[in-house]
Design a protein around this motif. Sequence first.
Motif, mmCIF file in Angstrom:
data_model
loop_
_atom_site.group_PDB
_atom_site.id
_atom_site.type_symbol
_atom_site.label_atom_id
_atom_site.label_comp_id
_atom_site.label_asym_id
_atom_site.label_seq_id
_atom_site.Cartn_x
_atom_site.Cartn_y
_atom_site.Cartn_z
ATOM 1 N N TYR A 25 -37.996 67.163 120.860
ATOM 2 C CA TYR A 25 -38.123 66.341 122.062
ATOM 3 C C TYR A 25 -38.140 64.865 121.684
ATOM 4 O O TYR A 25 -38.572 64.495 120.590
ATOM 5 C CB TYR A 25 -39.392 66.707 122.823
ATOM 6 N N LYS A 26 -37.690 64.030 122.615
ATOM 7 C CA LYS A 26 -37.584 62.593 122.345
ATOM 8 C C LYS A 26 -38.946 61.970 122.034
ATOM 9 O O LYS A 26 -39.041 61.008 121.269
ATOM 10 C CB LYS A 26 -36.948 61.869 123.540
ATOM 11 N N THR A 105 -41.491 70.101 117.394
ATOM 12 C CA THR A 105 -40.847 70.799 118.506
ATOM 13 C C THR A 105 -39.493 71.370 118.115
ATOM 14 O O THR A 105 -39.037 72.351 118.716
ATOM 15 C CB THR A 105 -40.699 69.872 119.731
ATOM 16 N N GLU A 133 -33.612 74.524 127.625
ATOM 17 C CA GLU A 133 -33.345 73.089 127.643
ATOM 18 C C GLU A 133 -31.839 72.811 127.697
ATOM 19 O O GLU A 133 -31.412 71.727 128.081
ATOM 20 C CB GLU A 133 -33.917 72.431 126.379
#
Length: 369
Positions: A25-26, A105, A133
């Motif tokens: 994830y960012k 993640t 996602e």
Amino acid sequence: MTDKRLRIADVVTHFESWCPPSLAYKWDNVGLQVGELHQKVTGVLTTLDVTEAVVDEAIQLGANLIIAHHPLLFAAPKKLDTTAPKGRVVKKLMQHNITVYAAHTNLDIVEGGVNDLMADALDLKEVRVFLPEGHDTYKKVVVFVPATHEQIVKDALHTNGAGNIGNYEKVSFVSQGNSYFQPNAEAQPFIGEAGKLEKVEEVRIEVLVPSKHVNQAVKAMVAAHPYEEVAYDIFADEKKGKPFGLGRVGELPAPTTLKDLAALVKQRYNVPHVRFAGDASATVETVAILGGSGRDYVDQALQQADVYITGDLTFHETQDAVEAGLQLIDPGHYAEQIMKKKVADYVQTAFSDVAVHVSETDTNPFQSI
């Protein structure tokens, strides 16, 4: 792999060929945490967390690379006080030239990662992604090879992620033709002579490669190819691959009660205790799993499963979920320790001469009475 000059960067590159940072994830902070990548590897230690006790364990074992699931530096520190707990850890790491690498993640999401391990531990069947996602994307790699080296180059591609489509492996398309080229005076051709136009029987090999494996596959293909200048193309492909995302949903081998499943979770995840909520005698069969803290996804679990296994559940969220008809099992955040052996085995298989250790330090902050 055996190489006296093996660097930490080589281990990291291999690890990322399975678990790329691009999956994270960012907001996450994965990859290099402390140290540097170009020193020679003396040993590897896999761990859930990086604590001072874990660093001491690495020092005792002679390991100068720690691969952790939880990032040591999750957010950018405004200061680094070396008398504070985290500062002491960083100071000790630097004093002993130990590098810390984190896969968080991305290790949760990747196929074969934390959530698949948790599903496999319960023998779940028909496993699918809990919180999709997106889908894997593909590239088409096309390379021209002398016919004598067709199989060598295909093997290099196939062993590096190319040619897997659904339930089929080593998929390729091969066509035949002639290649023409004229080496100049600077060339050192595998076939032909400088200044002379050559005609060579070649094959065109086409394979689909998951985008995350393209660099790895092309590098292996070039290394296996006999020419000093390799002719190849990479094209975008519209085909969708497997979905990816957090968590897994699957079916138990046979229906069981919530209480019996909770006992099985405690045993299989090797945790000191579990909490469960709901009707202890309720029959459960479809299980949603999310390693770590999954309290934000109770509603999604309610729509997909009989029982939700995740950590860090809070009182009111659990109460609301039970009233809505969902059974819950909380094995704690420490259940993610299941990743330690898998990561160690993955590294050890590739680098047989490197000492790879699974941390025996208990980093679970909770105790039970």
